[in-house]
Structures are given as structure tokens and as C-alpha cells.
Design a protein around this motif. Structure first.
Motif, mmCIF file in Angstrom:
data_model
loop_
_atom_site.group_PDB
_atom_site.id
_atom_site.type_symbol
_atom_site.label_atom_id
_atom_site.label_comp_id
_atom_site.label_asym_id
_atom_site.label_seq_id
_atom_site.Cartn_x
_atom_site.Cartn_y
_atom_site.Cartn_z
ATOM 1 N N TYR A 1 29.269 4.924 -133.973
ATOM 2 C CA TYR A 1 28.931 5.987 -134.123
ATOM 3 C C TYR A 1 29.655 6.926 -135.638
ATOM 4 C CZ TYR A 1 27.810 7.241 -129.556
ATOM 5 O OH TYR A 1 26.910 7.356 -128.775
ATOM 6 N N LYS A 2 29.407 7.779 -136.884
ATOM 7 C CA LYS A 2 30.391 7.722 -138.006
ATOM 8 C C LYS A 2 31.991 8.231 -137.763
ATOM 9 C CE LYS A 2 26.421 7.177 -140.730
ATOM 10 N NZ LYS A 2 25.517 8.055 -142.339
ATOM 11 N N ASN B 1 31.990 12.218 -135.346
ATOM 12 C CA ASN B 1 30.773 12.976 -135.741
ATOM 13 C C ASN B 1 29.991 12.262 -134.098
ATOM 14 O OD1 ASN B 1 27.310 13.097 -135.831
ATOM 15 N ND2 ASN B 1 27.701 12.797 -138.087
ATOM 16 N N LYS C 1 26.432 12.045 -133.057
ATOM 17 C CA LYS C 1 25.377 11.923 -133.428
ATOM 18 C C LYS C 1 25.383 10.540 -134.044
ATOM 19 C CE LYS C 1 21.144 12.364 -136.138
ATOM 20 N NZ LYS C 1 20.268 12.247 -135.397
ATOM 21 N N ASN D 1 35.992 10.763 -130.859
ATOM 22 C CA ASN D 1 34.634 11.885 -131.322
ATOM 23 C C ASN D 1 34.617 13.183 -130.388
ATOM 24 O OD1 ASN D 1 34.779 9.872 -133.467
ATOM 25 N ND2 ASN D 1 32.626 9.308 -133.581
#
Length: 523
Positions: free
Chosen positions: A9-10, A13, A15, A58
Motif C-alpha cells: 500500500y502507498k 492510502n 487502496k 493507513n
């Protein structure tokens, strides 16, 4: 394939960006030094183990992370099918079976059922989260019949596979065998008895299973701490990817074949800039780290192996006698675990074995279960189950603060635990507990289910060890001719012999499903 599932995951984030080995490769890039690489997140579904884990970063929650995994795994399966022999595959036309985290699947044919394996030690809430994750992943739809997804416990699936191999082990009617399913996060144990009937060979669970979070990831954690101690003077100059490369050598090469006798050697990656370094104090010579068998046993393997052997000992004591112990799962194929189990139990158990392809026993057993769900005839509940009710007040026993005086002057005791299922007593897989109630039209009926992991039957829902499992609501259907406020008889039916708890209501001869909300306190 690497046994650990990775998800990338970034920063900040939720997503998912990459999955599997691609996720590991992303973390090597300098631009991703602040990104998130998740692994071993299955442990968040074990309520006991999760107490010692930090919150997921996150802002992620575990059901989202597992849904990400299942969605990508499912897409991978579909892609492989289309690349191979199922070129005309259409969504929903095939039945396949897989474990939650070992990445294996088997295509059976033109059906629409999904079968997913879960640790037997998981709570009802954890299993509910898995079902929610499958739904969130889009593998089943919100309006699909409940049976589109079937859960089976991992040791039970392994037992079905091992039973198929019983011919070569000469196990017969009445014989008992133990499944020790040692995986990455959890170790589950259950004892089964073989029953040969006119309908073929069946399996009957004959001890209350046990489980604990003491799988092979705990070997990895101890190995990581050992390496960090050895290289404490060099950690500032060692790139994270180089340290992970050393861990990969342990996971892929040393951990499976270590037997407790031979010393092991780690070739330091060139990226560590230590390829010519010699430090006898830590066993390093010319960039090769020697890990002695003695230190691997004492620092890495024995603390975890002892937990597994303790579980086996407790199950053996409950079963009185066994003809076989089968070690299955990825950790179950460990040479050292086999050697220690053989040392400890060979004098009391005729056969201790790792069946052929023991790491695939759960997946292959899940296929057998999907083809014949009735092969297991009974299961043993690990908890007392019951609901909150009032009963006659006993002045000698019941606390005065629980006393309720009814309109007719009778004394009732509040917070009583009305037993639906007795812990440790065998249940047929189709066991149904029915109790009659009434409601006032058109109001729904709500009820709270409690569970207790204690030896003696609990008297109160507020007793020590009693926890809420779930609240379930039975909507009142439209009943022509019934007036508002009129009393309506209903029967609540609970199915406890299945892997998942199932609750139904019968109103005016028609069966209705329920909405269950599982409580986070339940263990």
C-alpha cells in the motif's frame, strides 16, 4: 512460492497497489521507503494474538485487507484457468477450493460453490469476518444463497485427506488418529475416529480440539531477533532489503530442512557490504554466517516447538489412546518438528507421519469435503452456548440484585444462562436446537447469544468467562389477518454442528433467516 502473503500500500492510502511477490519487489524501490508492506495479517483474526499486535496502518481494518487478498487471489485463479484448460471460463461456472492463505486451488467442474478453510481455533466472529471479506471481495454476491460459500476447519480438511491415505497406514474401523495442523500462524489439533458403515468410511470428532498461535511465523520472529542481536553493531549500514534477503534464506532453506543436528550457513547478500567481513564472536567468516544447531534450537526452534508438543500431549491425554499422529501444513512438514514429535510420542503412538504432500493436505481435503460434506458425522463444540433468560429465583444461591418480582408475585432470577449446547459433548453435523418463544406483531425479535469456555456449566450470563457471541434479529414478516399487538408464536432454531453458527426462525410454518451481528468481545 514464498509462503508468506505480501500486500503493498502507498503511504496514507487504503487502496492496494501490489499483491504477492510484486509487492515485495515494490518495496525494494528507493521511492517506496515510506510505503506499507503488510504480511502475516491473518493473525489479526485471532482475538488472543491480536491483543499484542499494533493497529493496522493507513487506517486499514482487517476485513478490508483480507478482502484485498481474496479479490486478487480469485482474479489470479481465474487468469490461470483462462490461460489453461478452461479457456471458455465464465464467472460463477466453476467450483474451486482453496485455503485462506496458502495459494493453492483445484478446479472441479461446472458448479458455483466456494469452499474456504479456516483455523479451527477461530471464534465465531472471526469466521463471520471471513464471510464478510469474501462478500466484500465480490466472490459471492449479497443476494446469493448462504451455501454458495462453505467454510471448513483446516484440521478437519486435513483429516479427510489423511483418511484417504489410511489404506497405506492400515487404519481401520474404531481407530483414532490426531491431526496436528501446523501452519504459518496457528496450530490446530483434533482427534478423529474412523467409522466404517454401510455408507462407507466416516469420521467422528472425538475430542474437543485445541489451538494456539504458535505457527512458523513465530520461528521467523525469533530468527529475526537473533539476527538483529548478531548484527546490532552493523544495523545502521545494512539496507532493509538485504536483511530481508537473509530472512528469505532462513524461511526458504533453513527452516524446512533443519533437523537439530547440523549447523546452518547464511550467505550474506552483497548489498550488506559485509561480504569479506570476519567476526568470530557472531560466527561470521568471509561473509558467511554460521548458525550452530545448538543456538538455532535454543533461540529459534525449541520455544515454539515446545508449545506444539504441549498441545499434542494434551490432546493425547484426552484421547486416551491413538493409532496415529499426522503432521500437516507448511510447518507440519518441518524435519525438526517431526523429530521432536517422534522423540516425545513414538513410545505411545504406533505411527507418527507426515503424509505425502502434507503441505497440501488442507487444500486437498477441502476438495473432498466439497464433494461429500457428509463425510464428517459429528463435531465437538469448544464452548457452552446459551442465551440470557429469567428462571425461578433460588434464595440459597442467586444474588439478591438479580431478583425480579413479577406482577403475579413470583420471584425470578435475571441474567440466567439458558444452555443451548454443552461444551465437549458431541453434536451431529445437522444438530438443531429449537426453542419456542413468542413476539408481539409486528415487532422483530432480538436475542443475544453467549458462549463460555469453562469446565462447568455457567449459571449466569455475567459469570466469569462468559462472553457475548452475537446479537441476532428476526424480522417479523407481514402476516395477513394478524392485528398489531397480537401475540405470535415463533420457534428459534440454532445449528451448532456446522463450522459456522446458523440461526433460523419458524413463523406460521415458514422459515426465515436472521441477521447476526458478532460481538468484538467474543473469544
Amino acid at each position: 512460492m514464498h509462503s508468506t502473503v505480501f500486500q503493498f500500500y502507498k503511504p496514507n492510502n487504503k487502496k492496494l497497489s501490489q499483491w504477492g511477490n510484486a509487492a515485495r519487489l515494490e518495496m525494494v524501490k528507493p521511492s517506496n521507503k515510506d510505503a506499507l508492506l503488510l504480511k502475516q495479517f491473518k493473525l489479526y483474526l485471532d482475538e488472543e494474538a491480536s491483543k499484542d499486535l499494533p493497529p493496522l496502518p493507513n487506517g486499514l481494518i482487517v476485513v478490508e485487507v483480507i478482502a484485498d487478498y481474496l479479490r486478487n487471489f480469485h482474479a489470479h485463479v481465474i487468469m490461470e484457468l483462462r490461460k489453461g484448460f478452461a479457456r471458455n471460463y465464465e464467472q460463477g461456472h466453476f467450483r474451486y477450493f482453496h485455503c485462506v492463505f496458502p495459494n493453492h486451488y483445484v478446479l472441479l467442474g461446472c458448479f458455483t460453490q466456494q469452499c474456504l478453510t479456516v483455523p479451527a481455533m477461530w471464534s465465531d466472529r472471526a469466521k463471520s469476518v471471513m464471510r464478510e471479506a469474501v462478500l466484500m471481495a465480490g466472490i459471492i454476491g449479497p443476494n446469493d444463497h448462504r451455501d454458495r460459500l462453505t467454510l471448513i476447519s483446516e484440521p478437519e480438511a486435513a483429516a479427510l485427506y489423511c483418511e484417504k491415505k489410511c489404506e497405506q497406514f492400515n487404519l481401520k474401523h474404531g481407530d483414532r488418529f490426531m491431526i496436528c495442523d501446523a501452519g504459518g500462524g496457528t496450530v490446530d489439533l483434533i482427534v478423529f475416529q474412523i467409522e466404517v458403515t454401510g455408507r462407507g468410511r466416516k469420521l467422528k470428532e472425538c475430542t474437543k480440539g485445541q489451538g494456539q498461535s504458535c505457527g512458523s511465523v513465530f520461528l521467523d520472529r525469533r530468527m529475526r531477533r537473533l539476527l538483529e542481536r548478531k548484527f546490532k553493531d552493523y544495523m545502521a549500514t545494512i539496507p532493509a532489503c538485504a536483511f530481508e534477503a537473509m530472512m528469505d534464506q532462513f524461511v526458504d532453506l533453513i527452516k524446512p530442512q533443519f533437523d537439530g543436528v547440523d549447523d546452518q550457513f547464511l550467505q550474506l547478500p552483497a548489498a550488506m557490504n559485509l561480504e569479506e567481513l570476519t567476526n568470530e564472536a557472531i560466527g561470521l567468516e568471509d561473509g558467511v554466517l554460521c548458525l550452530t544447531a545448538a543456538e538455532l534450537k535454543s533461540e529459534v526452534f525449541e520455544p515454539v516447538i515446545r508449545d506444539v508438543l504441549t498441545l499434542i500431549e494434551e490432546q493425547l491425554r484426552k484421547a486416551n489412546s491413538l493409532q496415529a499422529i499426522f503432521l500437516v501444513g507448511g510447518f507440519g512438514t518441518s524435519n525438526y518438528l517431526f523429530e521432536r514429535a517422534h522423540q516425545s510420542f513414538a513410545s505411545r503412538v504406533g505411527l507418527i507421519s507426515v503424509p505425502p504432500r502434507g503441505e497440501l493436505a488442507i487444500t486437498r481435503g477441502a476438495v473432498l469435503f466439497g464433494l461429500n460434506p457428509q463425510i464428517v458425522t459429528s463435531r465437538i463444540p469448544r464452548y457452552w452456548y446459551g442465551i440470557d433468560t429469567t428462571m425461578s429465583f433460588d434464595e440459597r444461591i442467586d444474588p439478591p440484585e438479580y431478583k425480579l418480582i413479577k406482577a403475579d408475585g413470583t420471584a425470578r432470577c435475571d441474567n440466567r444462562f439458558s444452555v443451548y449446547v454443552q461444551r465437549g459433548q458431541p453434536l451431529d453435523i445437522d444438530n438443531c436446537v429449537s426453542k419456542d418463544f413468542y413476539a408481539y406483531y409486528p415487532h422483530p425479535t432480538s436475542c443475544t447469544l453467549y458462549a463460555a469456555d469453562c469446565d462447568d456449566q455457567p449459571r449466569y450470563t455475567l459469570s466469569r468467562g462468559v462472553k457475548r457471541v452475537a446479537n441476532f434479529t428476526i424480522p417479523m414478516p407481514a402476516l395477513p389477518g394478524v392485528r398489531e399487538g397480537e401475540k405470535v408464536d415463533l420457534t428459534i432454531k440454532m445449528y451448532f454442528g456446522e463450522i459456522e453458527l446458523r440461526v433460523e426462525a419458524v413463523i406460521k410454518g415458514k422459515t426465515y433467516g436472521t441477521t447476526c451481528v458478532f460481538d468484538s468481545q467474543e473469544g
